[in-house]
Write a protein that holds these residues in place. Sequence first.
Motif, PDB file in Angstrom:
ATOM      1  N   ALA A 158       0.860  -0.984  -0.037  1.00 30.51           N
ATOM      2  CA  ALA A 158       0.082  -0.020  -0.166  1.00 30.51           C
ATOM      3  C   ALA A 158       1.006   1.130   0.005  1.00 30.51           C
ATOM      4  CB  ALA A 158      -0.874  -0.045   1.136  1.00 30.51           C
ATOM      5  N   ASP A 159       1.889   1.194   0.564  1.00 30.27           N
ATOM      6  CA  ASP A 159       2.948   2.393   0.801  1.00 30.27           C
ATOM      7  C   ASP A 159       3.460   2.478  -0.413  1.00 30.27           C
ATOM      8  OD1 ASP A 159       4.105   4.378   2.529  1.00 30.27           O
ATOM      9  OD2 ASP A 159       5.861   3.443   2.026  1.00 30.27           O
ATOM     10  N   ASN A 160       3.920   1.542  -1.573  1.00 27.99           N
ATOM     11  CA  ASN A 160       4.426   1.680  -2.664  1.00 27.99           C
ATOM     12  C   ASN A 160       3.339   2.510  -3.589  1.00 27.99           C
ATOM     13  OD1 ASN A 160       6.739   0.583  -1.997  1.00 27.99           O
ATOM     14  ND2 ASN A 160       6.224  -1.519  -2.528  1.00 27.99           N
ATOM     15  N   THR A 161       1.933   1.946  -3.502  1.00 30.01           N
ATOM     16  CA  THR A 161       0.944   2.551  -4.481  1.00 30.01           C
ATOM     17  C   THR A 161       0.539   4.314  -3.898  1.00 30.01           C
ATOM     18  OG1 THR A 161      -0.641   1.518  -3.168  1.00 30.01           O
ATOM     19  CG2 THR A 161       0.187   0.437  -5.100  1.00 30.01           C
ATOM     20  N   LEU A 162       1.033   4.346  -2.644  1.00 37.29           N
ATOM     21  CA  LEU A 162       0.983   5.684  -2.259  1.00 37.29           C
ATOM     22  C   LEU A 162       1.982   6.476  -2.689  1.00 37.29           C
ATOM     23  CD1 LEU A 162      -0.220   8.016  -0.428  1.00 37.29           C
ATOM     24  CD2 LEU A 162       1.047   6.856   1.538  1.00 37.29           C
ATOM     25  N   TYR A 163       3.099   5.933  -2.833  1.00 38.73           N
ATOM     26  CA  TYR A 163       4.291   6.664  -3.173  1.00 38.73           C
ATOM     27  C   TYR A 163       3.872   7.194  -4.843  1.00 38.73           C
ATOM     28  CZ  TYR A 163       9.053   7.924  -4.874  1.00 38.73           C
ATOM     29  OH  TYR A 163      10.025   8.643  -5.330  1.00 38.73           O
ATOM     30  N   ALA A 164       3.402   6.089  -5.538  1.00 38.48           N
ATOM     31  CA  ALA A 164       3.112   6.179  -7.072  1.00 38.48           C
ATOM     32  C   ALA A 164       1.883   7.471  -7.062  1.00 38.48           C
ATOM     33  CB  ALA A 164       2.708   4.994  -7.401  1.00 38.48           C
ATOM     34  N   ALA A 165       1.039   7.379  -6.239  1.00 38.81           N
ATOM     35  CA  ALA A 165      -0.134   8.383  -6.315  1.00 38.81           C
ATOM     36  C   ALA A 165       0.520   9.820  -5.947  1.00 38.81           C
ATOM     37  CB  ALA A 165      -1.242   8.281  -5.222  1.00 38.81           C
ATOM     38  N   LYS A 166       1.425  10.071  -5.072  1.00 33.74           N
ATOM     39  CA  LYS A 166       2.099  11.263  -4.728  1.00 33.74           C
ATOM     40  C   LYS A 166       3.120  11.792  -5.880  1.00 33.74           C
ATOM     41  CE  LYS A 166       3.410  11.932  -0.581  1.00 33.74           C
ATOM     42  NZ  LYS A 166       4.207  11.633   0.868  1.00 33.74           N
ATOM     43  N   SER A 167       3.588  10.681  -6.606  1.00 36.19           N
ATOM     44  CA  SER A 167       4.683  11.269  -7.740  1.00 36.19           C
ATOM     45  C   SER A 167       3.671  11.644  -8.719  1.00 36.19           C
ATOM     46  CB  SER A 167       5.243   9.664  -8.140  1.00 36.19           C
ATOM     47  OG  SER A 167       6.168   9.396  -6.931  1.00 36.19           O
ATOM     48  N   ALA A 168       2.545  11.035  -8.780  1.00 29.35           N
ATOM     49  CA  ALA A 168       1.794  11.249 -10.046  1.00 29.35           C
ATOM     50  C   ALA A 168       0.904  12.767 -10.041  1.00 29.35           C
ATOM     51  CB  ALA A 168       0.743  10.253 -10.579  1.00 29.35           C
ATOM     52  N   GLY A 169       1.141  13.378  -8.813  1.00 27.81           N
ATOM     53  CA  GLY A 169       0.516  14.834  -8.729  1.00 27.81           C
ATOM     54  C   GLY A 169      -0.306  14.840  -7.472  1.00 27.81           C
ATOM     55  N   ARG A 170      -0.468  13.952  -6.559  1.00 30.18           N
ATOM     56  CA  ARG A 170      -1.263  14.015  -5.449  1.00 30.18           C
ATOM     57  C   ARG A 170      -2.733  14.033  -5.513  1.00 30.18           C
ATOM     58  NH1 ARG A 170       3.819  16.412  -3.943  1.00 30.18           N
ATOM     59  NH2 ARG A 170       5.083  15.459  -2.386  1.00 30.18           N
ATOM     60  N   ASN A 171      -3.459  14.178  -4.368  1.00 28.09           N
ATOM     61  CA  ASN A 171      -4.803  14.171  -4.498  1.00 28.09           C
ATOM     62  C   ASN A 171      -5.571  13.154  -5.269  1.00 28.09           C
ATOM     63  OD1 ASN A 171      -7.294  15.182  -3.391  1.00 28.09           O
ATOM     64  ND2 ASN A 171      -7.429  16.659  -5.240  1.00 28.09           N
ATOM     65  N   ARG A 172      -4.914  11.933  -5.268  1.00 29.08           N
ATOM     66  CA  ARG A 172      -5.530  11.092  -6.177  1.00 29.08           C
ATOM     67  C   ARG A 172      -5.472   9.571  -5.479  1.00 29.08           C
ATOM     68  NH1 ARG A 172      -3.025  12.158 -11.489  1.00 29.08           N
ATOM     69  NH2 ARG A 172      -3.094  14.355 -10.560  1.00 29.08           N
ATOM     70  N   VAL A 173      -6.116   8.224  -5.988  1.00 27.57           N
ATOM     71  CA  VAL A 173      -5.925   7.206  -5.410  1.00 27.57           C
ATOM     72  C   VAL A 173      -5.317   6.268  -6.606  1.00 27.57           C
ATOM     73  CG1 VAL A 173      -7.504   5.262  -4.944  1.00 27.57           C
ATOM     74  CG2 VAL A 173      -8.386   7.322  -4.282  1.00 27.57           C
ATOM     75  N   ALA A 174      -4.165   5.456  -6.061  1.00 28.00           N
ATOM     76  CA  ALA A 174      -3.537   4.692  -6.911  1.00 28.00           C
ATOM     77  C   ALA A 174      -3.704   3.322  -6.627  1.00 28.00           C
ATOM     78  CB  ALA A 174      -1.921   4.929  -6.718  1.00 28.00           C
ATOM     79  N   TRP A 175      -3.604   2.503  -7.708  1.00 30.84           N
ATOM     80  CA  TRP A 175      -3.811   1.104  -7.568  1.00 30.84           C
ATOM     81  C   TRP A 175      -2.402   0.378  -7.658  1.00 30.84           C
ATOM     82  CZ3 TRP A 175      -8.876  -1.789  -8.887  1.00 30.84           C
ATOM     83  CH2 TRP A 175     -10.040  -0.986  -8.884  1.00 30.84           C
ATOM     84  N   PRO A 176      -2.505  -0.862  -7.278  1.00 30.54           N
ATOM     85  CA  PRO A 176      -1.332  -1.618  -7.807  1.00 30.54           C
ATOM     86  C   PRO A 176      -0.954  -1.689  -9.064  1.00 30.54           C
ATOM     87  CG  PRO A 176      -2.534  -2.706  -5.987  1.00 30.54           C
ATOM     88  CD  PRO A 176      -3.397  -1.797  -6.630  1.00 30.54           C
ATOM     89  N   ASN A 177       0.380  -1.449  -9.421  1.00 32.95           N
ATOM     90  CA  ASN A 177       0.636  -1.441 -10.904  1.00 32.95           C
ATOM     91  C   ASN A 177       0.008  -0.685 -11.969  1.00 32.95           C
ATOM     92  OD1 ASN A 177       2.688  -3.458  -9.958  1.00 32.95           O
ATOM     93  ND2 ASN A 177       1.179  -4.860 -10.031  1.00 32.95           N
ATOM     94  N   ALA A 178      -0.885   0.390 -11.354  1.00 34.54           N
ATOM     95  CA  ALA A 178      -1.625   1.057 -12.228  1.00 34.54           C
ATOM     96  C   ALA A 178      -2.289   2.303 -11.660  1.00 34.54           C
ATOM     97  CB  ALA A 178      -2.820   0.269 -12.789  1.00 34.54           C
ATOM     98  N   LEU A 179      -2.440   3.331 -12.144  1.00 28.01           N
ATOM     99  CA  LEU A 179      -3.029   4.791 -11.602  1.00 28.01           C
ATOM    100  C   LEU A 179      -3.937   5.116 -12.344  1.00 28.01           C
ATOM    101  CD1 LEU A 179      -1.700   6.766  -9.547  1.00 28.01           C
ATOM    102  CD2 LEU A 179      -0.898   8.031 -11.351  1.00 28.01           C
ATOM    103  N   HIS A 180      -5.030   5.373 -11.313  1.00 23.80           N
ATOM    104  CA  HIS A 180      -6.348   5.980 -12.027  1.00 23.80           C
ATOM    105  C   HIS A 180      -6.467   7.096 -11.429  1.00 23.80           C
ATOM    106  CE1 HIS A 180      -7.917   1.858 -13.544  1.00 23.80           C
ATOM    107  NE2 HIS A 180      -6.925   1.436 -12.982  1.00 23.80           N
ATOM    108  N   SER A 181      -6.795   8.243 -12.048  1.00 29.95           N
ATOM    109  CA  SER A 181      -6.891   9.609 -11.575  1.00 29.95           C
ATOM    110  C   SER A 181      -8.228   9.984 -11.291  1.00 29.95           C
ATOM    111  CB  SER A 181      -6.210  10.695 -12.366  1.00 29.95           C
ATOM    112  OG  SER A 181      -6.664  10.462 -13.886  1.00 29.95           O
TER     113      SER A 181
END
Length: 381
Positions: free
Chosen positions: A358-381
Motif C-alpha cells: 500500500a505504501d508503494n502505491t501511495l508513493y506512486a499517487a504522490k509522484s503522479a501529482g497527489r490528491n488521487r487514488v493509486a492502484w497496484p501497478n496502475a494509476l487511476h486519476s
Amino acid sequence: MLEIDLELYRTAFYTLLISSILALVVVVHRLRDVDWPGAVIRLFHLYFIIGALGWVRLAFTHSQVRMEDLSGSLLTYFLSTYILCLALIDRVRGWKVAGMLGVLHVLLAAFTLTLAEASTRLGVVSVYAIMIYLPLALVEFRRAFHERNFGHAVIGAALTLVVTGGAAQVALLAKHDLPGAFQIALMASATGYLLLGIGFLATVLLSKHQQLTKLALRDPLTNLLNRRGLEQALYSMSGLAGRQGKPMSAIALDIDHFKRINDTYGHDGGDQVLQSLSDALRNTIRGSDVCCRLGGEEFVIILPLTGLSEAALLAERLRTTIEGLVVRFGASSIGCTASFGLACQEGPFNLDSLLKDADNTLYAAKSAGRNRVAWPNALHS
C-alpha cells in the motif's frame, strides 16, 4: 478435649478486621494522585475512616454487647452508609441528591434511636440495609457489565451480602432470636466491609489498567489505533481471512504538503488538521474497517474481506471528503487534500507486506501529482 477461648477469638477477629480496614484507609489515601474521580476517592477514604472508628469503638465494648448500648454504633452505621451512597450514586450527582439523602438518613437515624426495644431497632436497621444496599448492588453489577470492570462486581457482591444478612436478620427476629440476628449483623457487616474495600481497590486498579491499555494501543492526538493497536485488532480477523481465502485490502493515505500546513499555521494548526481528518475517516469508513495512524500525517485503513474494487470506491469517497474539508483554526480556514494507495492480499495474511504494498502505491499517487487514488501497478486519476 480442645477448648476455645471465645474472648481470645473475639480479640483476634477485631484485630484482623480493624487492621485490614486501617490498611484500606492508608492505601486509599495514597490513591489521591490516581487519575480517577477525586470526589469518589475522598468519599471512600472517609467511609473507611468512619468504619474503622466504628469497629474500634465496638471492639472496646464489653464482650457481652447489648443493642441498648449501641447508639453510637448505629449513628456510625447510618453515617458511613450515607457516605457510601454518595460515593456510588455516580458519583455524587449534585448537592440536591446529596441533601435529600442526608435528610433521609438523619430522620431515619433519629427515628431508630427513639425506639426502646432492641429487637425493633435491629429490625429497622435490617429493613433499611435491604432497601438501601439492594439498589446500590444492582447499580454496581450494571457498571461491571458496561465498564467491563470486575471490581464493580465485587462491590456488588459485598452489598448483596449485606442485603442477604439483612433478610436473615429479619427472619431471625420474627422468631424472637435477637442474639442470632445480632451475630448475623456483625458477620455480614464485617465481611461486607472488607469485601467492599477489596472491590473498590480492584475497580481503581482495573480502571487504571484499562486507561494504560488504551494509551498503549491508541494515538493520543487522534484517538485512532496506533501500529500496536492495529496488530491486535487484526489478530483474529487475519486468521479468519487466511483460512477462508478471503481478500484483505489496505488503503494507505498521506496528507499532501503537510509540512507547508505546519509552517504556515504552526503545529497547533497541524494538529487541528490531523484531528479533523481523523474524525472524517471515522465517520466515513465502515464499522468492520480498522483505521490507524501510523505516525505524522500517515494513516492506514484495513478493510477485512474486501477486494480492490470496493476498497477503491471507499478511497475515492474519502479523497472527496478530505478535499472538501474546511478546518477552522482561529480566524483561519485550512484546506487540505490527501493521496491514497491501495493494496490487497488473498489467502495467508501478512500485515507488513500488505502495508508495504500500500505504501508503494501511495508513493506512486504522490509522484503522479497527489490528491488521487493509486492502484497496484496502475494509476487511476
